[in-house]
Scaffold this active site. Structure first.
Site, PDB file in Angstrom:
ATOM      1  N   ALA A  35       0.436   0.731 -10.101  1.00  7.08           N
ATOM      2  CA  ALA A  35       1.789   0.802  -9.826  1.00  7.08           C
ATOM      3  C   ALA A  35       2.274  -0.651 -10.216  1.00  7.08           C
ATOM      4  O   ALA A  35       1.400  -1.904 -10.335  1.00  7.08           O
ATOM      5  CB  ALA A  35       1.966   0.769  -8.308  1.00  7.08           C
ATOM      6  N   ASP A  36       3.506  -0.842 -10.524  1.00  2.66           N
ATOM      7  CA  ASP A  36       4.016  -1.945 -10.586  1.00  2.66           C
ATOM      8  C   ASP A  36       4.833  -2.728  -9.484  1.00  2.66           C
ATOM      9  O   ASP A  36       4.939  -1.589  -8.476  1.00  2.66           O
ATOM     10  CB  ASP A  36       4.701  -2.484 -12.135  1.00  2.66           C
ATOM     11  CG  ASP A  36       5.951  -1.536 -12.140  1.00  2.66           C
ATOM     12  OD1 ASP A  36       6.372  -0.885 -11.070  1.00  2.66           O
ATOM     13  OD2 ASP A  36       6.669  -1.317 -13.243  1.00  2.66           O
ATOM     14  N   SER A  37       5.262  -3.694  -9.650  1.00  6.64           N
ATOM     15  CA  SER A  37       6.071  -4.080  -8.160  1.00  6.64           C
ATOM     16  C   SER A  37       7.227  -3.300  -8.017  1.00  6.64           C
ATOM     17  O   SER A  37       7.400  -2.819  -6.753  1.00  6.64           O
ATOM     18  CB  SER A  37       6.399  -5.551  -8.474  1.00  6.64           C
ATOM     19  OG  SER A  37       7.278  -5.585  -9.513  1.00  6.64           O
ATOM     20  N   ASP A  39       7.382  -0.043  -8.650  1.00  8.91           N
ATOM     21  CA  ASP A  39       6.711   1.112  -8.166  1.00  8.91           C
ATOM     22  C   ASP A  39       6.661   1.018  -6.341  1.00  8.91           C
ATOM     23  O   ASP A  39       6.751   2.074  -5.847  1.00  8.91           O
ATOM     24  CB  ASP A  39       5.426   1.452  -8.855  1.00  8.91           C
ATOM     25  CG  ASP A  39       5.615   1.945 -10.330  1.00  8.91           C
ATOM     26  OD1 ASP A  39       6.722   2.433 -10.626  1.00  8.91           O
ATOM     27  OD2 ASP A  39       4.952   1.631 -10.920  1.00  8.91           O
TER      28      ASP A  39
END
Ligand SMILES: NC(=O)c1ccc[n+]([C@@H]2O[C@H](COP(=O)([O-])OP(=O)(O)OC[C@H]3O[C@@H](n4cnc5c(N)ncnc54)[C@H](OP(=O)(O)O)[C@@H]3O)[C@@H](O)[C@H]2O)c1
Lengths: 79, 246
Positions: A35-37, A39
């Site tokens: 996940a990125d931030s 997400d």
């Protein structure tokens, strides 16, 4: 009725597009589940909706692992 | 990809007159439902009148977080979605820096820049969930070129460009674009106070040799809101008759 743990994991699977077996308790959204931030922000939004609660920003920032999400909801669920 | 804007919903701040009114009117011509705002109830009523069944006017003070929340809640309840946000409301309080009052600095920064932070933040959740959104911020040519007597306004408008680029990068992957339209000198109340001497000096620098019309700014906004502009984000479209080519 599913348990909180099942419901939280289902949301994580849907939001992050990961496989059920990857969603281990200690798994970190960003380090293990790709996940990125943004997400993780969306994941918190989805949790808020599923459990009809508002998660304050300070708390949301601490929800970085599957277990942290389950713990937060368990400690704050009224139902 | 849909090719029509029919049935979309837009919020246009400062739609009582000038550029905002032209934007609201042109969006309705594309079949977009528009919520246009004014600072007074009578202004809101006048917006409802000109929008007819294509939308409604609402009272909004962009410097007041509660007022922003109230309007967005009402939009959610009546329309259930917001596709397009046009941050158009803006003010000037000009003075040379040496004479500029703290209040005038604060008012211009709050109304022209912090308001955009407030509104964007408030619409983000819905747009992210729907994987669709268009945010268009009305900046100004002087945010790029500077203008004596407008340190506050130029700072706010230049700030808007930086904000736009940063937010565009944050949310591009969610189908939301964020852009600026930067008008030059446009024929509205904001430029009515210019003296003839000032206008002449300005015209000398405008290759088109005239003021722009609000409709000419609105056309760029409608383009950025349209499905065809889906791949444009973090950009500024200048509408200034050639005054500055950047
Ligand atoms: N005209 C130009 O030459 C020019 C050039 C470059 C950029 N711009 C920018 O274009 C935008 C529109 O300008 P304009 O010339 O059309 O301005 P305008 O004719 O002076 O209209 C300003 C609009 O903003 C609204 N507004 C002011 N303060 C507000 C607040 N605190 N909360 C909510 N709404 C507020 C006003 O509402 P009320 O009617 O209720 O007061 C009005 O609808 C502004 O951002 C301006 O900086 C204009």
């Amino acid at each position: 009725m599913s348990t909180i743990e099942e419901r939280v994991k289902k949301i994580i699977i849907e939001q992050l597009g990961v496989k059920e077996e990857e969603v281990k308790s200690e798994a970190s959204f960003e380090n293990d589940l790709g996940a990125d931030s943004l997400d993780t922000v969306e994941l918190v939004m989805a949790l808020e909706e599923e459990f009809e609660t508002e998660i304050p920003d300070e708390e949301a920032e601490k929800i970085r692992t599957v277990q942290a999400a389950i713990d937060y909801v368990t400690n704050h669920a009224n139902d | 990809m849909t090719t029509t804007m029919q049935g979309q919903v837009a919020l246009v701040t400062g739609a009582s007159r000038g550029i905002g009114k032209a934007i609201a009117q042109q969006l309705t011509q594309q079949g977009v439902k528009v919520i246009g705002t004014a600072t007074s109830d009578s202004g809101a009523a006048a917006i409802s009148d000109y929008l007819g069944d294509m939308g409604e006017g609402r009272q909004l003070d962009v410097t007041d977080a509660e007022s922003v929340a109230t309007v967005l809640k009402a939009i959610d309840e009546s329309y259930g979605q917001l596709d397009i946000l046009v941050n158009n409301a803006g003010i000037t309080k000009d003075n040379l820096l040496m004479r500029l009052k703290d209040d005038d600095w604060d008012a211009v920064l709050d109304t022209n820049l912090k308001s955009v932070y407030r509104l964007c933040k408030a619409v983000m959740r819905g747009m992210m969930k729907r994987r669709h959104g268009r945010i268009i911020n009305i900046s100004s040519v002087v945010g790029t070129t500077g203008n004596p007597g407008q340190t506050n306004y130029c700072a706010a408008k230049a700030g808007l460009a930086g904000f736009t680029k940063a937010l565009a990068q944050e949310i591009a992957a969610r189908g939301i674009t964020v852009n600026c339209v930067a008008p030059g000198f446009i024929d509205t109340d904001m430029t009515k106070s210019l003296t003839d001497d000032q206008k002449e000096a300005i015209f000398a620098n405008i290759p088109a040799s005239r003021l722009g019309q609000p409709e000419e700014v609105a056309a760029a906004v409608v383009f950025l809101a349209s499905p065809g502009a889906a791949y444009i984000t973090g950009e500024t479209i200048h509408v200034n008759g050639g005054l500055a080519m950047v």
